[in-house]
Design a protein around this motif. Structure first.
Motif, mmCIF file in Angstrom:
data_model
loop_
_atom_site.group_PDB
_atom_site.id
_atom_site.type_symbol
_atom_site.label_atom_id
_atom_site.label_comp_id
_atom_site.label_asym_id
_atom_site.label_seq_id
_atom_site.Cartn_x
_atom_site.Cartn_y
_atom_site.Cartn_z
ATOM 1 N N SER A 1 -2.625 7.282 21.873
ATOM 2 C CA SER A 1 -3.456 7.653 23.116
ATOM 3 C C SER A 1 -4.180 8.851 22.991
ATOM 4 O O SER A 1 -3.974 9.798 22.994
ATOM 5 C CB SER A 1 -2.112 7.932 24.233
ATOM 6 O OG SER A 1 -2.819 8.220 25.329
ATOM 7 N N ARG A 2 -5.440 8.499 23.334
ATOM 8 C CA ARG A 2 -6.591 9.538 23.021
ATOM 9 C C ARG A 2 -6.365 10.484 24.337
ATOM 10 O O ARG A 2 -6.857 11.726 24.492
ATOM 11 C CB ARG A 2 -7.900 8.927 23.180
ATOM 12 C CG ARG A 2 -8.314 8.270 21.872
ATOM 13 C CD ARG A 2 -9.649 7.773 21.922
ATOM 14 N NE ARG A 2 -10.254 6.985 20.885
ATOM 15 C CZ ARG A 2 -10.348 5.614 20.691
ATOM 16 N NH1 ARG A 2 -10.077 4.873 21.508
ATOM 17 N NH2 ARG A 2 -10.537 5.196 19.556
ATOM 18 N N PHE A 3 -5.910 10.013 25.502
ATOM 19 C CA PHE A 3 -5.455 10.802 26.629
ATOM 20 C C PHE A 3 -4.690 11.695 26.498
ATOM 21 O O PHE A 3 -4.715 12.915 27.103
ATOM 22 C CB PHE A 3 -5.156 9.604 27.953
ATOM 23 C CG PHE A 3 -6.100 8.667 28.384
ATOM 24 C CD1 PHE A 3 -7.318 8.507 28.926
ATOM 25 C CD2 PHE A 3 -6.032 7.236 27.566
ATOM 26 C CE1 PHE A 3 -7.984 7.660 29.109
ATOM 27 C CE2 PHE A 3 -6.722 6.060 27.759
ATOM 28 C CZ PHE A 3 -7.867 6.426 28.563
ATOM 29 N N ARG A 4 -3.563 11.545 25.621
ATOM 30 C CA ARG A 4 -2.821 12.575 25.523
ATOM 31 C C ARG A 4 -3.292 13.609 24.676
ATOM 32 O O ARG A 4 -3.162 14.902 24.830
ATOM 33 C CB ARG A 4 -1.568 12.014 24.952
ATOM 34 C CG ARG A 4 -0.487 11.232 26.011
ATOM 35 C CD ARG A 4 0.921 11.219 25.113
ATOM 36 N NE ARG A 4 1.144 10.300 24.192
ATOM 37 C CZ ARG A 4 1.137 9.010 24.383
ATOM 38 N NH1 ARG A 4 1.307 8.369 25.367
ATOM 39 N NH2 ARG A 4 1.157 7.993 23.143
ATOM 40 N N LEU A 5 -4.199 13.258 23.757
ATOM 41 C CA LEU A 5 -4.969 14.396 22.887
ATOM 42 C C LEU A 5 -5.867 15.084 23.863
ATOM 43 O O LEU A 5 -5.728 16.293 23.770
ATOM 44 C CB LEU A 5 -5.932 13.454 21.959
ATOM 45 C CG LEU A 5 -6.617 14.410 20.945
ATOM 46 C CD1 LEU A 5 -5.853 15.395 20.203
ATOM 47 C CD2 LEU A 5 -7.404 13.495 19.712
ATOM 48 N N VAL A 6 -6.861 14.454 24.624
ATOM 49 C CA VAL A 6 -7.554 15.132 25.332
ATOM 50 C C VAL A 6 -7.000 16.032 26.696
ATOM 51 O O VAL A 6 -7.397 17.021 26.800
ATOM 52 C CB VAL A 6 -8.956 14.578 25.968
ATOM 53 C CG1 VAL A 6 -9.612 13.675 25.101
ATOM 54 C CG2 VAL A 6 -8.021 13.318 26.878
ATOM 55 N N THR A 7 -5.660 15.653 26.971
ATOM 56 C CA THR A 7 -4.814 16.383 28.087
ATOM 57 C C THR A 7 -4.308 17.822 27.106
ATOM 58 O O THR A 7 -4.496 18.690 27.960
ATOM 59 C CB THR A 7 -3.823 15.641 28.485
ATOM 60 O OG1 THR A 7 -3.855 14.382 28.901
ATOM 61 C CG2 THR A 7 -2.851 16.535 29.159
ATOM 62 N N VAL A 8 -3.963 17.760 25.743
ATOM 63 C CA VAL A 8 -3.651 18.874 25.057
ATOM 64 C C VAL A 8 -4.710 19.802 24.919
ATOM 65 O O VAL A 8 -4.589 20.812 24.966
ATOM 66 C CB VAL A 8 -2.783 18.342 23.908
ATOM 67 C CG1 VAL A 8 -2.879 19.469 22.993
ATOM 68 C CG2 VAL A 8 -1.708 17.622 24.056
ATOM 69 N N THR A 9 -5.988 19.328 24.552
ATOM 70 C CA THR A 9 -7.020 20.128 24.325
ATOM 71 C C THR A 9 -7.470 20.716 25.748
ATOM 72 O O THR A 9 -7.689 22.113 25.301
ATOM 73 C CB THR A 9 -8.385 19.399 23.681
ATOM 74 O OG1 THR A 9 -8.361 18.343 24.567
ATOM 75 C CG2 THR A 9 -7.684 18.761 22.273
ATOM 76 N N GLU A 10 -7.626 19.800 26.865
ATOM 77 C CA GLU A 10 -8.097 20.569 27.909
ATOM 78 C C GLU A 10 -6.969 21.741 28.412
ATOM 79 O O GLU A 10 -7.447 22.855 28.766
ATOM 80 C CB GLU A 10 -8.189 19.616 29.109
ATOM 81 C CG GLU A 10 -9.396 18.721 28.888
ATOM 82 C CD GLU A 10 -10.560 19.429 28.891
ATOM 83 O OE1 GLU A 10 -11.402 19.548 29.956
ATOM 84 O OE2 GLU A 10 -11.041 19.884 27.798
ATOM 85 N N THR A 11 -5.522 21.422 28.191
ATOM 86 C CA THR A 11 -4.666 22.451 28.639
ATOM 87 C C THR A 11 -4.662 23.578 27.700
ATOM 88 O O THR A 11 -4.788 24.790 28.354
ATOM 89 C CB THR A 11 -3.186 21.905 28.497
ATOM 90 O OG1 THR A 11 -3.095 20.539 29.374
ATOM 91 C CG2 THR A 11 -2.263 22.745 28.886
ATOM 92 N N SER B 1 -4.191 13.465 32.365
ATOM 93 C CA SER B 1 -2.727 13.066 32.123
ATOM 94 C C SER B 1 -2.173 11.959 32.892
ATOM 95 O O SER B 1 -1.544 10.938 32.441
ATOM 96 C CB SER B 1 -1.809 14.094 32.255
ATOM 97 O OG SER B 1 -0.346 13.940 32.263
ATOM 98 N N VAL B 2 -2.790 11.894 34.227
ATOM 99 C CA VAL B 2 -2.401 10.733 35.077
ATOM 100 C C VAL B 2 -3.112 9.326 34.493
ATOM 101 O O VAL B 2 -2.486 8.459 34.505
ATOM 102 C CB VAL B 2 -2.875 10.889 36.577
ATOM 103 C CG1 VAL B 2 -2.980 9.817 37.182
ATOM 104 C CG2 VAL B 2 -2.228 12.176 37.258
ATOM 105 N N LEU B 3 -4.351 9.498 34.094
ATOM 106 C CA LEU B 3 -5.008 8.442 33.584
ATOM 107 C C LEU B 3 -4.277 7.802 32.086
ATOM 108 O O LEU B 3 -4.243 6.610 31.861
ATOM 109 C CB LEU B 3 -6.456 8.877 32.996
ATOM 110 C CG LEU B 3 -7.627 7.748 32.517
ATOM 111 C CD1 LEU B 3 -7.772 6.645 33.562
ATOM 112 C CD2 LEU B 3 -8.719 8.270 32.272
ATOM 113 N N GLY B 4 -3.657 8.879 31.465
ATOM 114 C CA GLY B 4 -2.955 8.454 30.138
ATOM 115 C C GLY B 4 -1.689 7.490 30.644
ATOM 116 O O GLY B 4 -1.361 6.440 29.908
#
Length: 424
Positions: A78-88, A194-197
């Protein structure tokens, strides 16, 4: 310019979330870029050397981690979890929120540089993963071009709005509050991703034997295209100039004779407005030699540096920034189209990562030396030399026959060659 856009695609809930996340992220980043430059210059006893240090520390981690960010973006389910972590991380791990506090309290420059480096590392992991997010959200291939157009409009609008507001906020309320807005935007973007993921199923991932093998295969594809590696080398010099002008030399001269942060914000707004127009114009262009036109248009990057070097009045600088913005997005649209036509789909992410690394290779050095050189020779002289460097880089790139002759028929060379052979 916007008549060809299909706003009906926004009826798709996941695309709406993605557009909202990109809008918020770019809006906040526009605040951050202006606030960092003027925030460092406003510190007690700050010198151009200090700003060079902070900007170089922000740029170096992008070079160190961008290739691995590209490999990771292709490997995670899941790329969404990766970008969520980087934005957080960018917001909560004190990158930008911490910088806001340091600017408010006049914190030490070494700590500001360290947090800027942490912010650069998060960008290196975020950007390659983002390239694949649209594919995960928009499953119908026929919709992707229109979806990319909508996202481009969203991000350009956010950048225009952010730069216009950032100049006013930095001038009236200081850089600390502007950076706090940037930190908040990262947090909101993390929530949206996160919601999108959660609304997007994980994708099956086929692991290769090793990440190094993946990179070696990407490198072989990259060097197989002369026009691509020549353009990457040219852009390494051009982007070194662009980053030094936007992050250091431009703010210095804006502070000296244009009026400060509000004036530099207007220059950035004019540039982005030009990019909006340039992207719309490039979408309608059908040049017979697209890379020839793209390379010539790259010379527009010399225009702002030249005008600032001669201390042109603000209206003239704004006009130059507008023209530069138009030429720059013509270059970027034509270049990306050629990349998509010439590079196989299975290698395009790795090739893009290698290109990004090459394009950014000289940016830290440019930022690191621009401040000391400006302190010794004056920003006007270094601006003039920067403009000359862009012109020389463009001239050298035009010596490549591949750049001058690459056709614009939309067919990859492996398809054109058999056709030419059969005709013979």
């Amino acid at each position: 310019m916007l008549l060809g856009l299909s706003f009906a695609l926004l009826s798709q809930p996941r695309l709406r979330l993605l557009a909202a996340a990109r809008f918020v992220s770019v809006l906040g980043s526009a605040f951050g870029s202006i606030a960092v430059s003027f925030g460092v210059l406003a510190l007690p006893g700050a010198t151009p050397w200090d700003l060079s240090l902070v900007l170089a520390c922000q740029a170096v981690p992008q070079l160190v981690f961008v290739l691995w960010g590209g490999v990771l973006g292709d490997r995670v389910p899941s790329r969404f979890r990766l970008v969520t972590v980087t934005e957080t991380a960018a917001a909560a791990a004190a990158c930008w929120a911490g910088l806001a506090a340091l600017f408010a309290t006049g914190g030490p420059i070494w700590l500001i540089a360290a947090l800027a480096a942490l912010g650069g590392a998060t960008r290196a992991l975020f950007s390659p993963a983002l390239e694949g997010v649209v594919i995960d959200v928009v499953e119908d291939k026929d919709d992707r071009q229109r979806a990319n157009a909508l996202l481009k409009v969203s991000t350009n609008t956010a950048r225009l709005l952010g730069m216009a507001l950032a100049g006013v906020m930095v001038s009236l309320l200081g850089p600390a509050l502007a950076l706090a807005v940037d930190a908040a935007s990262f947090a909101v973007c993390a929530v949206l991703f996160s919601v999108l993921g959660r609304r997007t199923p994980d994708r099956p991932v086929r692991y290769r034997s090793s990440a190094l093998r993946d990179l070696r295969e990407g490198w072989r594809e990259f060097v197989a295209h002369e026009w691509l590696w020549v353009t990457t080398g040219q852009l390494a010099f051009v982007l070194a100039v662009v980053n030094a002008v936007a992050g250091l030399l431009g703010p210095m001269l804006a502070k000296e004779y244009l009026g400060g942060a509000w004036a530099w914000s207007l220059v950035m707004v004019a540039q982005v407005a030009g990019q909006v127009g340039g992207a719309g114009w490039a979408g309608r262009l059908r040049p017979a030699r697209p890379m020839l036109l793209a390379t010539v248009c790259t010379a527009g990057a010399a225009l702002p540096a030249l005008l600032l070097a001669v201390r042109a009045p603000l209206p003239v600088v704004l006009a130059g920034a507008l023209v530069y913005g138009v030429m720059w997005d013509v270059t970027m649209v034509l270049w990306r189209t050629c990349l998509q036509h010439e590079v196989p789909e299975g290698a395009i992410s790795r090739v893009s990562s290698i290109d990004l690394l090459g394009c950014l290779a000289l940016a830290p050095a440019g930022l690191a030396v621009a401040g000391p050189l400006a302190a010794v020779f004056g920003p006007d002289v270094i601006m003039l030399g920067s403009a000359g460097l862009v012109v020389v880089a463009v001239g050298v790139a035009l010596l490549s026959g591949d750049i001058r002759t690459l056709p614009g028929d939309g067919k990859p060379r492996q398809e054109r060659a058999p056709a030419a052979a059969s005709a013979a």
